[in-house]
Write a protein that holds these residues in place. Sequence first.
Motif, PDB file in Angstrom:
ATOM      1  N   GLY A  10       0.821  -1.203   0.000  1.00 57.06           N
ATOM      2  CA  GLY A  10       0.000   0.000   0.000  1.00 57.06           C
ATOM      3  C   GLY A  10       0.856   1.255   0.000  1.00 57.06           C
ATOM      4  O   GLY A  10       2.084   1.200   0.026  1.00 57.06           O
ATOM      5  N   ALA A  11       0.202   2.394  -0.037  1.00 56.66           N
ATOM      6  CA  ALA A  11       0.897   3.686  -0.054  1.00 56.66           C
ATOM      7  C   ALA A  11       1.346   4.027   1.362  1.00 56.66           C
ATOM      8  O   ALA A  11       0.528   4.309   2.232  1.00 56.66           O
ATOM      9  N   LYS A  12       2.637   3.954   1.594  1.00 53.53           N
ATOM     10  CA  LYS A  12       3.206   4.201   2.923  1.00 53.53           C
ATOM     11  C   LYS A  12       4.527   4.958   2.773  1.00 53.53           C
ATOM     12  O   LYS A  12       5.137   4.932   1.715  1.00 53.53           O
ATOM     13  N   THR A  13       4.976   5.568   3.835  1.00 57.63           N
ATOM     14  CA  THR A  13       6.259   6.277   3.830  1.00 57.63           C
ATOM     15  C   THR A  13       7.384   5.309   4.179  1.00 57.63           C
ATOM     16  O   THR A  13       8.032   5.428   5.215  1.00 57.63           O
ATOM     17  N   LEU A  14       7.619   4.355   3.309  1.00 59.15           N
ATOM     18  CA  LEU A  14       8.651   3.346   3.528  1.00 59.15           C
ATOM     19  C   LEU A  14       9.823   3.623   2.583  1.00 59.15           C
ATOM     20  O   LEU A  14       9.865   3.116   1.465  1.00 59.15           O
ATOM     21  N   LEU A  15      10.749   4.410   3.045  1.00 53.90           N
ATOM     22  CA  LEU A  15      11.972   4.702   2.309  1.00 53.90           C
ATOM     23  C   LEU A  15      13.119   4.382   3.244  1.00 53.90           C
ATOM     24  O   LEU A  15      13.100   4.787   4.413  1.00 53.90           O
ATOM     25  N   PHE A  16      14.095   3.651   2.758  1.00 58.68           N
ATOM     26  CA  PHE A  16      15.179   3.209   3.633  1.00 58.68           C
ATOM     27  C   PHE A  16      16.527   3.653   3.106  1.00 58.68           C
ATOM     28  O   PHE A  16      16.816   3.426   1.938  1.00 58.68           O
ATOM     29  N   PRO A  17      17.400   4.184   3.930  1.00 58.12           N
ATOM     30  CA  PRO A  17      17.074   4.744   5.241  1.00 58.12           C
ATOM     31  C   PRO A  17      16.641   6.191   5.090  1.00 58.12           C
ATOM     32  O   PRO A  17      16.771   6.777   4.018  1.00 58.12           O
ATOM     33  N   THR A  18      16.148   6.763   6.157  1.00 56.53           N
ATOM     34  CA  THR A  18      15.926   8.201   6.214  1.00 56.53           C
ATOM     35  C   THR A  18      16.862   8.754   7.282  1.00 56.53           C
ATOM     36  O   THR A  18      17.252   8.044   8.211  1.00 56.53           O
ATOM     37  N   PRO A  19      17.243  10.008   7.160  1.00 56.53           N
ATOM     38  CA  PRO A  19      18.183  10.568   8.133  1.00 56.53           C
ATOM     39  C   PRO A  19      17.493  10.948   9.441  1.00 56.53           C
ATOM     40  O   PRO A  19      16.272  11.075   9.485  1.00 56.53           O
ATOM     41  N   ALA A  20      18.267  11.110  10.468  1.00 59.87           N
ATOM     42  CA  ALA A  20      17.782  11.692  11.727  1.00 59.87           C
ATOM     43  C   ALA A  20      18.370  13.105  11.759  1.00 59.87           C
ATOM     44  O   ALA A  20      19.528  13.299  12.114  1.00 59.87           O
ATOM     45  N   LEU A  21      17.578  14.062  11.314  1.00 63.45           N
ATOM     46  CA  LEU A  21      18.022  15.448  11.171  1.00 63.45           C
ATOM     47  C   LEU A  21      17.551  16.285  12.355  1.00 63.45           C
ATOM     48  O   LEU A  21      16.371  16.276  12.690  1.00 63.45           O
ATOM     49  N   MET A  22      18.472  17.011  12.962  1.00 62.58           N
ATOM     50  CA  MET A  22      18.153  17.856  14.107  1.00 62.58           C
ATOM     51  C   MET A  22      17.956  19.284  13.615  1.00 62.58           C
ATOM     52  O   MET A  22      18.920  19.993  13.308  1.00 62.58           O
ATOM     53  N   ILE A  23      16.693  19.709  13.525  1.00 60.58           N
ATOM     54  CA  ILE A  23      16.359  21.019  12.969  1.00 60.58           C
ATOM     55  C   ILE A  23      16.393  22.047  14.101  1.00 60.58           C
ATOM     56  O   ILE A  23      15.621  21.955  15.061  1.00 60.58           O
ATOM     57  N   GLY A  24      17.281  23.033  13.971  1.00 59.02           N
ATOM     58  CA  GLY A  24      17.438  24.071  14.983  1.00 59.02           C
ATOM     59  C   GLY A  24      16.762  25.363  14.557  1.00 59.02           C
ATOM     60  O   GLY A  24      16.925  25.800  13.414  1.00 59.02           O
ATOM     61  N   THR A  25      15.994  25.949  15.488  1.00 63.98           N
ATOM     62  CA  THR A  25      15.294  27.211  15.212  1.00 63.98           C
ATOM     63  C   THR A  25      15.217  28.057  16.480  1.00 63.98           C
ATOM     64  O   THR A  25      15.383  27.553  17.596  1.00 63.98           O
ATOM     65  N   TYR A  26      14.935  29.333  16.266  1.00 63.45           N
ATOM     66  CA  TYR A  26      14.549  30.235  17.354  1.00 63.45           C
ATOM     67  C   TYR A  26      13.087  30.573  17.157  1.00 63.45           C
ATOM     68  O   TYR A  26      12.655  30.871  16.036  1.00 63.45           O
ATOM     69  N   ASP A  27      12.307  30.542  18.237  1.00 64.06           N
ATOM     70  CA  ASP A  27      10.899  30.914  18.114  1.00 64.06           C
ATOM     71  C   ASP A  27      10.746  32.427  18.206  1.00 64.06           C
ATOM     72  O   ASP A  27      11.737  33.162  18.273  1.00 64.06           O
ATOM     73  N   VAL A  58      24.469  26.773  20.297  1.00 59.99           N
ATOM     74  CA  VAL A  58      25.404  27.640  19.586  1.00 59.99           C
ATOM     75  C   VAL A  58      24.584  28.478  18.621  1.00 59.99           C
ATOM     76  O   VAL A  58      23.821  27.935  17.821  1.00 59.99           O
ATOM     77  N   ARG A  59      24.721  29.791  18.716  1.00 63.53           N
ATOM     78  CA  ARG A  59      24.020  30.696  17.803  1.00 63.53           C
ATOM     79  C   ARG A  59      24.818  30.788  16.510  1.00 63.53           C
ATOM     80  O   ARG A  59      25.986  31.131  16.514  1.00 63.53           O
ATOM     81  N   SER A  60      24.168  30.454  15.403  1.00 64.17           N
ATOM     82  CA  SER A  60      24.836  30.574  14.114  1.00 64.17           C
ATOM     83  C   SER A  60      25.206  32.034  13.877  1.00 64.17           C
ATOM     84  O   SER A  60      24.436  32.934  14.184  1.00 64.17           O
ATOM     85  N   GLU A  61      26.369  32.251  13.317  1.00 63.51           N
ATOM     86  CA  GLU A  61      26.792  33.596  12.945  1.00 63.51           C
ATOM     87  C   GLU A  61      26.296  33.962  11.553  1.00 63.51           C
ATOM     88  O   GLU A  61      26.398  35.115  11.142  1.00 63.51           O
ATOM     89  N   LEU A  62      25.739  32.984  10.824  1.00 63.54           N
ATOM     90  CA  LEU A  62      25.357  33.201   9.430  1.00 63.54           C
ATOM     91  C   LEU A  62      23.858  33.238   9.187  1.00 63.54           C
ATOM     92  O   LEU A  62      23.402  33.882   8.241  1.00 63.54           O
ATOM     93  N   VAL A  63      23.097  32.507   9.997  1.00 60.58           N
ATOM     94  CA  VAL A  63      21.635  32.486   9.853  1.00 60.58           C
ATOM     95  C   VAL A  63      21.012  32.659  11.226  1.00 60.58           C
ATOM     96  O   VAL A  63      21.665  32.446  12.248  1.00 60.58           O
ATOM     97  N   ASP A  64      19.748  33.017  11.267  1.00 63.27           N
ATOM     98  CA  ASP A  64      19.051  33.276  12.523  1.00 63.27           C
ATOM     99  C   ASP A  64      18.493  31.987  13.114  1.00 63.27           C
ATOM    100  O   ASP A  64      17.274  31.783  13.172  1.00 63.27           O
ATOM    101  N   ALA A  65      19.413  31.107  13.521  1.00 58.57           N
ATOM    102  CA  ALA A  65      19.018  29.810  14.070  1.00 58.57           C
ATOM    103  C   ALA A  65      20.163  29.243  14.910  1.00 58.57           C
ATOM    104  O   ALA A  65      21.324  29.547  14.661  1.00 58.57           O
ATOM    105  N   PRO A  66      19.824  28.392  15.889  1.00 61.59           N
ATOM    106  CA  PRO A  66      20.850  27.747  16.719  1.00 61.59           C
ATOM    107  C   PRO A  66      21.139  26.326  16.243  1.00 61.59           C
ATOM    108  O   PRO A  66      20.405  25.759  15.445  1.00 61.59           O
TER     109      PRO A  66
END
Length: 189
Positions: A6-23, A101-109
């Motif tokens: 069936g239609a499922k999100t089965l893709l191997f492998p997928t990364p474990a990405l740590m998305i950093g932001t400031y609210d 760590v505050r990025s010096e290049l973009v507005d995100a940690p």
Amino acid sequence: MKQSLGAKTLLFPTPALMIGTYDSAGKPNLMNAAWGGVCCSEPPCIAVSVRKARHTYDAIVERKAFTVGIADEAHMAEADYVGIASGRNADKFAIAGLTEVRSELVDAPYAAEFPLVLECRLVHTFDLGIHTQFVGEIIDVKADREIVDEDGLPDILKLKPLVFDTAHRGYHSVGPLVGKAFSVGKRFM
């Protein structure tokens, strides 16, 4: 013979990405996202998909920036935690013992503990359904010296990145090199 799953999100492998932001209040946040990957070579871009209900969604829209840390085996529990707790009501950096760590290049940690980090400027947003895909231009990549090889590039075996099994919801690591890309297939040319 293959069987239909069936239609499922089965893709191997997928990364474990740590998305950093400031609210909007300037509070740093990390989110574990498996729906992402490189989407353009020139300019270098990465795409990550985030649900509109997530705290990270509003932060990316407002700040027009995010970082992508690559989770490694040594920080698997921290990586998992930032994916199951909400930044709306938890200081994930403090609770997980991660160093902001505050990025010096973009507005995100980003978290100093993750050995590879991509600093991204938001360039496109695509509504896909329950997820929105954010495309960020990679402004810089930062790597711990310990994972950089003689050629000046990260060594995947030193990095030990986590990969996510979408079917069984588990983390795995990478194994040894089994063949050189753009080379092993030349026998068919």
